[in-house]
Design an enzyme around this catalytic site. Sequence first.
Site, PDB file in Angstrom:
ATOM      1  N   HIS A 287       0.822  -1.222   0.000  1.00 47.57           N
ATOM      2  CA  HIS A 287       0.000   0.000   0.000  1.00 47.57           C
ATOM      3  C   HIS A 287       0.856   1.272   0.000  1.00 47.57           C
ATOM      4  O   HIS A 287       0.371   2.335  -0.343  1.00 47.57           O
ATOM      5  CB  HIS A 287      -1.024  -0.030   1.144  1.00 47.57           C
ATOM      6  CG  HIS A 287      -0.508   0.373   2.482  1.00 47.57           C
ATOM      7  ND1 HIS A 287      -0.172  -0.535   3.459  1.00 47.57           N
ATOM      8  CD2 HIS A 287      -0.279   1.601   3.011  1.00 47.57           C
ATOM      9  CE1 HIS A 287       0.246   0.124   4.529  1.00 47.57           C
ATOM     10  NE2 HIS A 287       0.191   1.412   4.287  1.00 47.57           N
ATOM     11  N   ASP A 333      -0.721  -7.477   1.409  1.00 51.05           N
ATOM     12  CA  ASP A 333      -0.089  -6.153   1.492  1.00 51.05           C
ATOM     13  C   ASP A 333       1.415  -6.313   1.715  1.00 51.05           C
ATOM     14  O   ASP A 333       1.922  -6.131   2.820  1.00 51.05           O
ATOM     15  CB  ASP A 333      -0.735  -5.350   2.629  1.00 51.05           C
ATOM     16  CG  ASP A 333      -0.354  -3.879   2.577  1.00 51.05           C
ATOM     17  OD1 ASP A 333       0.348  -3.483   1.616  1.00 51.05           O
ATOM     18  OD2 ASP A 333      -0.750  -3.135   3.486  1.00 51.05           O
ATOM     19  N   SER A 429       3.972   1.999   8.434  1.00 51.59           N
ATOM     20  CA  SER A 429       3.668   0.992   7.413  1.00 51.59           C
ATOM     21  C   SER A 429       4.887   0.462   6.699  1.00 51.59           C
ATOM     22  O   SER A 429       5.820   1.214   6.412  1.00 51.59           O
ATOM     23  CB  SER A 429       2.740   1.583   6.358  1.00 51.59           C
ATOM     24  OG  SER A 429       1.450   1.566   6.860  1.00 51.59           O
ATOM     25  N   GLY A 430       4.847  -0.828   6.399  1.00 49.44           N
ATOM     26  CA  GLY A 430       5.948  -1.478   5.680  1.00 49.44           C
ATOM     27  C   GLY A 430       7.055  -1.925   6.611  1.00 49.44           C
ATOM     28  O   GLY A 430       7.834  -2.806   6.265  1.00 49.44           O
TER      29      GLY A 430
HETATM   30  N1  ARG Z   1      -1.455   2.202   7.172  1.00 49.27           N
HETATM   31  C1  ARG Z   1      -0.568   2.793   8.121  1.00 49.27           C
HETATM   32  C2  ARG Z   1       0.611   3.422   7.406  1.00 49.27           C
HETATM   33  O1  ARG Z   1       0.510   3.687   6.233  1.00 49.27           O
HETATM   34  C3  ARG Z   1      -0.182   1.854   9.214  1.00 49.27           C
HETATM   35  C4  ARG Z   1      -1.281   1.753  10.151  1.00 49.27           C
HETATM   36  C5  ARG Z   1      -1.063   0.818  11.237  1.00 49.27           C
HETATM   37  N2  ARG Z   1      -2.120   1.110  12.123  1.00 49.27           N
HETATM   38  C6  ARG Z   1      -2.295   0.515  13.282  1.00 49.27           C
HETATM   39  N3  ARG Z   1      -3.268   0.900  14.017  1.00 49.27           N
HETATM   40  N4  ARG Z   1      -1.552  -0.446  13.636  1.00 49.27           N
HETATM   41  O2  ARG Z   1       1.581   3.815   8.012  1.00 49.27           O
END
Ligand code: ARG
Length: 479
Positions: A287, A333, A429-430
């Site tokens: 993503h 993902d 993320s990642g």
């Molecule tokens: N989608 C988020 C990002 O792009 C990560 C979110 C993780 N969220 C969580 N509540 N653990 O960084």
Amino acid sequence: MYNNKVNSPVYENRGFQHEAERPAPYSSQYIYPSFPQTTPSHNVGYPQTINTHSTTTPGEAHYPRQKTGTRKCHWKYGLCACLCVVVTLAVIGLLLWYFLYYQCLLGMSCGPGGKCLSHSQWCNGVRDCSNGEDESQCFRLHGTSLILESYSANKQAWMPVCADNWDDNYGKTVCQQIGYSRQDYVAYSQISPGSMASNGYMKLKSGSDPGLLLQSQLTPSLQCSASAVTLQCIGCGRSSGGPSSRIVGGTEAVNGAWPWQVSLQISSKHICGGSIISPYWILSAAHCFQKYNSPSLWRVSSGDVRLSQIGLGTAVERIINHEKYDSDGSDNDIALLKLREPLTFSTRVRPVCLPNAGMPFSAGSQAWITGWGALRSSGPSPDILNQAQVTIYSRETCNADQVLHGQVTKTMICAGKLQGGVDTCQGDSGGPLVVKVGDVWWLAGDTSWGIGCALKNKPGVYGNVTYFIDWIYKQMQND
Ligand code: ARG
């Protein structure tokens, strides 16, 4: 009876008469036709017994009409029977094709709908599939002790490799076949495989030809005078300076504690996290690359916990998003970045270990999350890398109605604190979710999604790296 059949046309006419006038199939009329008979109650049909007696004693008035009906019916009956046979044969043929070839029931398929090979063609050292799938994943490592296993198609099982006649050159060849490069190779050693060798070993044949693929030189054997090969294809998972213990609810990390953590940046701005898995490869989340998918936009920075100190980083040659990544449900993902230049490893820059088959990450395991993500939902991002300890939950717990309500698929794992307060958040993320076994850190997940951050009963969701292991190595091989 016998006489009746031979001499009297009446018997036959009876048999075919209703065929010419064909009542609805399987009606009681059809199964038990009504005849002029002395017991009219038989017309009602099922489940009365067939009165063979009355079928041979019909009323004479019907005789001429029935005779004409017989000839017509013979012809139609024949045609119908022919059609039935043709249709049945076609259906059987179709079913055979579907199960034996398309579903490859008695063999193994090169891929969905691909060529169907017999078991003996799999991992025999000859490429039979057009893309070589039959010879591409014939070795794997098992568990935290890194036992080398080879796939025996004949036994349809993974079996440990016997160390008799083994050497570093074989080790390098296998590591390269798995997806690493020969330069990454560390060492092989030996271990008693215990119950893993209950089916025996795969053993090197004597006088093998180094020009052939290694799998063609291995053969099932119950005897092994040495023991099983363990293989270190890369020096991974070592940290210097353990967790001193923000992410939400975490603490600041020190240099060298998470040497695989990288910052993925566009125009020197941190966007996502990632993990080093080899000098050329970074594992992250698909993503992160949906909006900005051109490799030339990105740089990979590593070697310092402070973003202000981290430096420009390395250019990206290729971004490989999982082809089944689904932006709606966040299934699959995961992404891999191939770097233009290899990273130089040091105490602050080092790979994490990719999980093997049979890893002991289970419900209740303690894991660590790290990242430069927000310290609270929609809050600012820190300059210093943060770390926090979380618990891995079972898929059943993750999917409970009051938790994530069935949204955690097999390509994901969930981890956090059900009581709330500790979680990854936007910007993490990642990045890695890692588990320590002995002295070695393993990459169990890549930060994917969550509902808010650190809320009660809303653990974070991570890509299930163990689930993707074949996919990851396949990408690393295609180089
Ligand atoms: N989608 C988020 C990002 O792009 C990560 C979110 C993780 N969220 C969580 N509540 N653990 O960084």
